[in-house]
Design a protein around this motif. Structure first.
Motif, PDB file in Angstrom:
ATOM      1  N   LEU A   1       6.294  -4.007   0.072  1.00  0.00           N
ATOM      2  CA  LEU A   1       5.638  -4.866  -0.854  1.00  0.00           C
ATOM      3  C   LEU A   1       5.550  -3.626  -2.002  1.00  0.00           C
ATOM      4  O   LEU A   1       5.551  -4.292  -3.386  1.00  0.00           O
TER       5      LEU A   1
ATOM      6  N   GLU B   1       2.062   1.940 -10.716  1.00  0.00           N
ATOM      7  CA  GLU B   1       0.831   1.216  -9.780  1.00  0.00           C
ATOM      8  C   GLU B   1       0.900   1.468  -8.561  1.00  0.00           C
ATOM      9  O   GLU B   1       0.026   1.742  -7.912  1.00  0.00           O
ATOM     10  N   ARG B   2       2.175   1.856  -8.061  1.00  0.00           N
ATOM     11  CA  ARG B   2       2.498   2.191  -6.692  1.00  0.00           C
ATOM     12  C   ARG B   2       1.696   3.324  -6.294  1.00  0.00           C
ATOM     13  O   ARG B   2       0.760   3.622  -5.194  1.00  0.00           O
TER      14      ARG B   2
ATOM     15  N   THR C   1      -1.785  -8.594   2.330  1.00  0.00           N
ATOM     16  CA  THR C   1      -1.155  -7.743   3.160  1.00  0.00           C
ATOM     17  C   THR C   1      -2.317  -6.625   3.921  1.00  0.00           C
ATOM     18  O   THR C   1      -3.071  -6.182   3.180  1.00  0.00           O
TER      19      THR C   1
ATOM     20  N   SER D   1      -2.651  -3.875  -8.864  1.00  0.00           N
ATOM     21  CA  SER D   1      -1.724  -3.464  -7.652  1.00  0.00           C
ATOM     22  C   SER D   1      -2.428  -4.204  -6.255  1.00  0.00           C
ATOM     23  O   SER D   1      -1.780  -4.816  -5.614  1.00  0.00           O
TER      24      SER D   1
ATOM     25  N   GLU E   1       7.659  -2.126  -3.254  1.00  0.00           N
ATOM     26  CA  GLU E   1       8.790  -2.489  -4.029  1.00  0.00           C
ATOM     27  C   GLU E   1       8.777  -3.347  -5.325  1.00  0.00           C
ATOM     28  O   GLU E   1       9.460  -3.285  -6.328  1.00  0.00           O
ATOM     29  N   GLU E   2       7.618  -4.248  -5.109  1.00  0.00           N
ATOM     30  CA  GLU E   2       7.509  -5.098  -6.121  1.00  0.00           C
ATOM     31  C   GLU E   2       6.456  -4.573  -7.187  1.00  0.00           C
ATOM     32  O   GLU E   2       6.331  -5.588  -8.374  1.00  0.00           O
ATOM     33  N   LEU E   3       6.120  -3.390  -7.285  1.00  0.00           N
ATOM     34  CA  LEU E   3       5.215  -2.807  -7.878  1.00  0.00           C
ATOM     35  C   LEU E   3       5.815  -1.931  -8.970  1.00  0.00           C
ATOM     36  O   LEU E   3       6.777  -1.245  -8.548  1.00  0.00           O
ATOM     37  N   ASN E   4       5.249  -1.718 -10.148  1.00  0.00           N
ATOM     38  CA  ASN E   4       5.936  -0.523 -10.934  1.00  0.00           C
ATOM     39  C   ASN E   4       5.705   0.807 -10.240  1.00  0.00           C
ATOM     40  O   ASN E   4       4.515   0.972  -9.677  1.00  0.00           O
TER      41      ASN E   4
ATOM     42  N   HIS F   1      -2.155  -7.835  -6.419  1.00  0.00           N
ATOM     43  CA  HIS F   1      -0.621  -8.291  -5.752  1.00  0.00           C
ATOM     44  C   HIS F   1      -0.639  -7.916  -4.311  1.00  0.00           C
ATOM     45  O   HIS F   1       0.169  -8.836  -3.600  1.00  0.00           O
ATOM     46  N   LEU F   2      -1.534  -6.977  -3.604  1.00  0.00           N
ATOM     47  CA  LEU F   2      -0.882  -6.620  -2.407  1.00  0.00           C
ATOM     48  C   LEU F   2      -2.343  -7.147  -1.305  1.00  0.00           C
ATOM     49  O   LEU F   2      -2.402  -6.930  -0.123  1.00  0.00           O
TER      50      LEU F   2
ATOM     51  N   GLU G   1      17.612   2.571  -8.534  1.00  0.00           N
ATOM     52  CA  GLU G   1      17.675   1.150  -8.256  1.00  0.00           C
ATOM     53  C   GLU G   1      18.300   1.154  -6.858  1.00  0.00           C
ATOM     54  O   GLU G   1      19.560   1.022  -6.815  1.00  0.00           O
TER      55      GLU G   1
END
Length: 295
Positions: free
Chosen positions: A100, A108-109, A150, A143, A102-105, A146-147, A65
Protein backbone atom coordinates in the motif's frame (compact mmCIF):
# COMPACT_ATOMS: atom_id res chain seq x y z
CA UNK A 1 28.26 -0.90 16.99
CA UNK A 2 29.00 -0.12 13.33
CA UNK A 3 27.23 -3.24 12.07
CA UNK A 4 24.18 -2.47 14.23
CA UNK A 5 24.08 1.07 12.88
CA UNK A 6 24.38 -0.21 9.31
CA UNK A 7 21.38 -2.50 9.88
CA UNK A 8 19.42 0.48 11.15
CA UNK A 9 20.27 2.60 8.10
CA UNK A 10 19.40 -0.30 5.81
CA UNK A 11 16.02 -0.73 7.50
CA UNK A 12 15.15 2.95 7.10
CA UNK A 13 15.95 2.78 3.40
CA UNK A 14 14.24 -0.57 2.73
CA UNK A 15 10.98 0.60 4.29
CA UNK A 16 10.98 3.61 1.96
CA UNK A 17 12.09 2.04 -1.33
CA UNK A 18 10.76 -1.52 -0.89
CA UNK A 19 13.90 -3.11 -2.32
CA UNK A 20 16.78 -4.53 -0.29
CA UNK A 21 19.18 -4.30 -3.23
CA UNK A 22 18.40 -0.61 -3.80
CA UNK A 23 18.58 0.05 -0.05
CA UNK A 24 22.08 -1.46 0.08
CA UNK A 25 23.21 0.79 -2.78
CA UNK A 26 21.69 3.90 -1.18
CA UNK A 27 23.27 3.24 2.21
CA UNK A 28 26.63 2.56 0.59
CA UNK A 29 26.41 5.79 -1.45
CA UNK A 30 25.60 7.74 1.71
CA UNK A 31 28.54 6.25 3.61
CA UNK A 32 31.00 6.84 0.77
CA UNK A 33 29.99 10.51 0.50
CA UNK A 34 30.13 10.93 4.25
CA UNK A 35 33.68 9.63 4.54
CA UNK A 36 34.91 12.32 2.16
CA UNK A 37 33.16 15.18 3.97
CA UNK A 38 34.66 17.82 6.25
CA UNK A 39 33.04 16.75 9.51
CA UNK A 40 34.03 19.79 11.56
CA UNK A 41 30.56 21.31 11.17
CA UNK A 42 28.63 18.08 11.82
CA UNK A 43 27.46 18.10 15.43
CA UNK A 44 25.84 14.67 15.50
CA UNK A 45 27.25 12.19 13.01
CA UNK A 46 24.64 9.54 13.68
CA UNK A 47 21.73 11.92 13.08
CA UNK A 48 23.44 13.26 9.98
CA UNK A 49 23.78 9.80 8.46
CA UNK A 50 20.19 8.82 9.28
CA UNK A 51 18.89 12.04 7.75
CA UNK A 52 21.08 11.56 4.66
CA UNK A 53 19.95 7.98 4.06
CA UNK A 54 16.27 8.81 4.53
CA UNK A 55 16.33 11.81 2.20
CA UNK A 56 18.41 9.99 -0.40
CA UNK A 57 15.89 7.14 -0.29
CA UNK A 58 12.97 9.56 -0.68
CA UNK A 59 14.61 11.21 -3.70
CA UNK A 60 15.39 7.82 -5.20
CA UNK A 61 11.77 6.74 -4.77
CA UNK A 62 10.56 9.94 -6.43
CA UNK A 63 12.77 9.32 -9.46
CA UNK A 64 12.27 5.60 -9.87
CA UNK A 65 9.25 4.12 -11.56
CA UNK A 66 9.17 0.51 -10.52
CA UNK A 67 7.35 -1.85 -12.84
CA UNK A 68 7.34 -5.50 -13.80
CA UNK A 69 7.04 -6.62 -17.41
CA UNK A 70 5.01 -9.59 -16.22
CA UNK A 71 2.46 -8.91 -13.49
CA UNK A 72 2.36 -6.08 -10.98
CA UNK A 73 5.41 -4.68 -9.17
CA UNK A 74 5.60 -5.96 -5.59
CA UNK A 75 8.16 -5.15 -2.88
CA UNK A 76 11.12 -7.42 -2.32
CA UNK A 77 10.24 -10.06 0.32
CA UNK A 78 12.30 -10.30 3.51
CA UNK A 79 12.34 -13.36 5.78
CA UNK A 80 11.74 -11.58 9.09
CA UNK A 81 12.13 -14.69 11.23
CA UNK A 82 15.79 -14.97 10.23
CA UNK A 83 18.19 -13.23 12.58
CA UNK A 84 20.77 -12.53 9.87
CA UNK A 85 18.61 -10.65 7.38
CA UNK A 86 20.74 -7.47 7.75
CA UNK A 87 17.65 -5.54 8.81
CA UNK A 88 16.21 -4.62 12.20
CA UNK A 89 13.46 -7.24 12.25
CA UNK A 90 11.02 -5.50 14.60
CA UNK A 91 11.18 -2.30 12.52
CA UNK A 92 10.60 -3.84 9.09
CA UNK A 93 7.18 -2.84 7.73
CA UNK A 94 4.77 -5.71 7.15
CA UNK A 95 4.25 -6.79 3.57
CA UNK A 96 0.70 -5.52 3.11
CA UNK A 97 1.78 -2.06 4.25
CA UNK A 98 4.72 -2.05 1.84
CA UNK A 99 2.33 -2.84 -1.01
CA UNK A 100 0.00 0.00 0.00
CA UNK A 101 2.98 2.32 0.51
CA UNK A 102 3.29 2.32 -3.28
CA UNK A 103 0.10 4.40 -3.39
CA UNK A 104 1.59 7.07 -1.11
CA UNK A 105 4.05 9.69 -2.22
CA UNK A 106 7.59 9.09 -0.89
CA UNK A 107 7.40 11.78 1.80
CA UNK A 108 4.09 10.45 3.14
CA UNK A 109 5.64 7.01 3.18
CA UNK A 110 8.69 8.26 5.10
CA UNK A 111 6.62 10.13 7.70
CA UNK A 112 4.39 7.13 8.36
CA UNK A 113 7.37 4.78 8.57
CA UNK A 114 9.30 7.03 10.98
CA UNK A 115 6.26 7.44 13.22
CA UNK A 116 4.99 3.86 13.21
CA UNK A 117 8.15 1.76 12.84
CA UNK A 118 10.72 3.95 14.59
CA UNK A 119 8.52 5.84 17.09
CA UNK A 120 9.73 9.27 15.98
CA UNK A 121 7.93 12.34 17.32
CA UNK A 122 6.71 14.93 14.86
CA UNK A 123 9.40 17.45 15.84
CA UNK A 124 12.04 14.78 15.14
CA UNK A 125 10.45 13.91 11.79
CA UNK A 126 10.36 17.60 10.89
CA UNK A 127 14.11 17.91 11.47
CA UNK A 128 14.94 14.80 9.46
CA UNK A 129 12.79 15.75 6.46
CA UNK A 130 13.31 19.54 6.65
CA UNK A 131 9.59 20.21 6.99
CA UNK A 132 7.44 21.93 9.62
CA UNK A 133 5.92 20.02 12.51
CA UNK A 134 2.49 20.95 11.19
CA UNK A 135 3.35 19.52 7.78
CA UNK A 136 4.60 16.32 9.42
CA UNK A 137 1.28 15.95 11.23
CA UNK A 138 -0.68 16.51 8.02
CA UNK A 139 1.40 13.99 6.06
CA UNK A 140 1.00 11.43 8.82
CA UNK A 141 -2.76 12.00 9.07
CA UNK A 142 -3.14 11.70 5.30
CA UNK A 143 -1.10 8.49 5.08
CA UNK A 144 -2.77 6.94 8.14
CA UNK A 145 -6.21 7.63 6.68
CA UNK A 146 -5.19 5.97 3.42
CA UNK A 147 -3.83 2.93 5.25
CA UNK A 148 -6.65 2.71 7.80
CA UNK A 149 -8.01 -0.55 6.45
CA UNK A 150 -4.69 -2.37 6.70
CA UNK A 151 -3.63 -4.26 9.81
CA UNK A 152 -0.30 -2.89 11.04
CA UNK A 153 0.15 -5.12 14.08
CA UNK A 154 2.90 -7.72 13.95
CA UNK A 155 1.24 -10.47 15.95
CA UNK A 156 2.28 -13.52 13.96
CA UNK A 157 -0.36 -16.16 13.21
CA UNK A 158 0.65 -19.72 14.15
CA UNK A 159 2.59 -21.83 11.68
CA UNK A 160 -0.33 -24.24 11.30
CA UNK A 161 -2.51 -21.44 9.87
CA UNK A 162 -1.57 -22.56 6.35
CA UNK A 163 -2.40 -26.25 6.82
CA UNK A 164 -6.01 -26.08 5.52
CA UNK A 165 -4.83 -24.15 2.46
CA UNK A 166 -2.06 -26.64 1.64
CA UNK A 167 -4.45 -29.57 2.15
CA UNK A 168 -7.03 -28.04 -0.20
CA UNK A 169 -4.37 -27.45 -2.87
CA UNK A 170 -3.03 -30.98 -2.65
CA UNK A 171 -6.56 -32.42 -2.77
CA UNK A 172 -7.49 -30.23 -5.74
CA UNK A 173 -10.53 -29.04 -3.79
CA UNK A 174 -11.47 -25.56 -5.07
CA UNK A 175 -14.68 -25.54 -2.99
CA UNK A 176 -12.62 -25.98 0.15
CA UNK A 177 -10.27 -23.23 -0.98
CA UNK A 178 -13.21 -20.86 -1.39
CA UNK A 179 -14.25 -21.41 2.23
CA UNK A 180 -10.83 -20.10 3.30
CA UNK A 181 -11.09 -16.90 1.24
CA UNK A 182 -12.80 -13.59 1.99
CA UNK A 183 -15.40 -12.54 -0.58
CA UNK A 184 -13.18 -9.65 -1.72
CA UNK A 185 -9.91 -11.59 -1.79
CA UNK A 186 -7.30 -10.35 -4.27
CA UNK A 187 -4.29 -12.14 -5.71
CA UNK A 188 -1.37 -10.06 -7.05
CA UNK A 189 1.47 -11.65 -9.00
CA UNK A 190 4.94 -10.29 -9.81
CA UNK A 191 7.05 -12.08 -12.41
CA UNK A 192 9.52 -9.25 -12.90
CA UNK A 193 11.07 -9.02 -16.36
CA UNK A 194 11.64 -12.72 -16.93
CA UNK A 195 8.84 -14.92 -15.58
CA UNK A 196 5.42 -14.82 -17.24
CA UNK A 197 2.49 -14.91 -14.86
CA UNK A 198 -1.04 -16.05 -15.64
CA UNK A 199 -2.55 -12.72 -14.61
CA UNK A 200 -1.56 -9.51 -12.80
CA UNK A 201 -4.48 -9.25 -10.39
CA UNK A 202 -7.30 -11.69 -9.70
CA UNK A 203 -10.26 -10.75 -7.50
CA UNK A 204 -13.08 -12.75 -5.91
CA UNK A 205 -12.85 -16.07 -4.13
CA UNK A 206 -14.15 -18.26 -6.98
CA UNK A 207 -11.70 -16.94 -9.57
CA UNK A 208 -8.84 -16.87 -7.07
CA UNK A 209 -9.48 -20.47 -5.97
CA UNK A 210 -9.53 -21.67 -9.57
CA UNK A 211 -6.34 -19.80 -10.41
CA UNK A 212 -4.45 -21.00 -7.32
CA UNK A 213 -5.44 -24.58 -8.07
CA UNK A 214 -4.32 -24.20 -11.69
CA UNK A 215 -0.96 -22.66 -10.73
CA UNK A 216 -0.34 -25.38 -8.17
CA UNK A 217 -1.21 -28.22 -10.56
CA UNK A 218 0.80 -26.79 -13.46
CA UNK A 219 3.90 -25.39 -11.74
CA UNK A 220 4.16 -26.24 -8.03
CA UNK A 221 2.88 -29.78 -7.58
CA UNK A 222 5.71 -31.99 -6.33
CA UNK A 223 7.89 -29.04 -5.34
CA UNK A 224 9.19 -28.70 -1.79
CA UNK A 225 6.87 -26.44 0.23
CA UNK A 226 8.29 -24.49 3.18
CA UNK A 227 6.48 -22.24 5.68
CA UNK A 228 8.12 -18.99 6.73
CA UNK A 229 7.26 -15.46 7.84
CA UNK A 230 7.84 -12.76 5.22
CA UNK A 231 7.70 -9.17 6.49
CA UNK A 232 5.80 -10.39 9.58
CA UNK A 233 3.17 -12.25 7.54
CA UNK A 234 2.76 -16.00 6.90
CA UNK A 235 4.25 -17.17 3.64
CA UNK A 236 4.94 -20.30 1.63
CA UNK A 237 8.11 -20.89 -0.36
CA UNK A 238 8.13 -23.44 -3.12
CA UNK A 239 11.55 -24.86 -3.92
CA UNK A 240 12.90 -26.79 -6.88
CA UNK A 241 16.24 -28.54 -6.26
CA UNK A 242 16.80 -26.29 -3.24
CA UNK A 243 16.11 -23.05 -5.14
CA UNK A 244 13.14 -20.86 -4.23
CA UNK A 245 11.00 -20.47 -7.36
CA UNK A 246 7.90 -18.97 -5.76
CA UNK A 247 7.10 -17.01 -2.62
CA UNK A 248 3.49 -16.42 -1.61
CA UNK A 249 2.73 -13.97 1.19
CA UNK A 250 -0.71 -14.10 2.84
CA UNK A 251 -2.78 -11.48 4.61
CA UNK A 252 -5.71 -12.48 6.84
CA UNK A 253 -8.75 -10.37 7.68
CA UNK A 254 -10.30 -10.09 11.15
CA UNK A 255 -12.30 -13.28 10.55
CA UNK A 256 -9.08 -15.18 9.75
CA UNK A 257 -9.99 -15.46 6.09
CA UNK A 258 -7.44 -14.89 3.35
CA UNK A 259 -7.79 -11.25 2.28
CA UNK A 260 -4.78 -10.82 -0.02
CA UNK A 261 -2.25 -13.16 -1.59
CA UNK A 262 1.00 -11.72 -2.95
CA UNK A 263 2.77 -14.08 -5.34
CA UNK A 264 6.42 -13.25 -6.07
CA UNK A 265 8.13 -15.32 -8.76
CA UNK A 266 10.60 -12.68 -9.95
CA UNK A 267 14.02 -14.41 -9.55
CA UNK A 268 15.76 -11.10 -8.76
CA UNK A 269 13.48 -10.46 -5.80
CA UNK A 270 13.75 -14.03 -4.57
CA UNK A 271 17.54 -13.56 -4.41
CA UNK A 272 17.19 -11.81 -1.05
CA UNK A 273 15.96 -15.09 0.41
CA UNK A 274 19.33 -16.65 -0.50
CA UNK A 275 21.45 -13.78 0.84
CA UNK A 276 20.44 -14.13 4.49
CA UNK A 277 23.74 -15.76 5.38
CA UNK A 278 25.88 -13.30 3.45
CA UNK A 279 28.52 -11.86 5.76
CA UNK A 280 29.91 -8.36 6.11
CA UNK A 281 33.57 -9.31 6.11
CA UNK A 282 35.62 -8.91 2.98
CA UNK A 283 33.21 -6.63 1.15
CA UNK A 284 33.12 -2.90 0.52
CA UNK A 285 30.54 -2.27 3.23
CA UNK A 286 32.81 -3.83 5.85
CA UNK A 287 35.60 -1.41 4.92
CA UNK A 288 33.25 1.54 5.03
CA UNK A 289 31.91 0.49 8.43
CA UNK A 290 35.40 0.25 9.89
CA UNK A 291 36.01 3.91 9.06
CA UNK A 292 32.77 5.16 10.66
CA UNK A 293 32.27 6.09 14.27
CA UNK A 294 28.79 7.63 14.50
CA UNK A 295 28.19 9.17 17.90
Amino acid sequence: MQESFYRSLLTYSYNIVGSLEDARDLVQDTMEKYIGLDKSTIQNERSYLIKSVINLSINFKKRSEKFSKYGIWLPEPIATEETDAHLIKRQVANYSLLVLFEELNPKERAVFMLKESFNYKHDEIAKVLDISVENSRKLYSRSKKHLAQTEIKKDLPPKNCMAPYIDALMEGDTDKLETLFADDIALMADGGHTVKVVTRITEGKERTAELMQYVYAMFLNGKECVFNYINHQPALWFKNNGKVISCMVFQFDNEKKFKNIYSIVDPDKLNSLYLRNEGFNGNKIDKLLSSLNPN
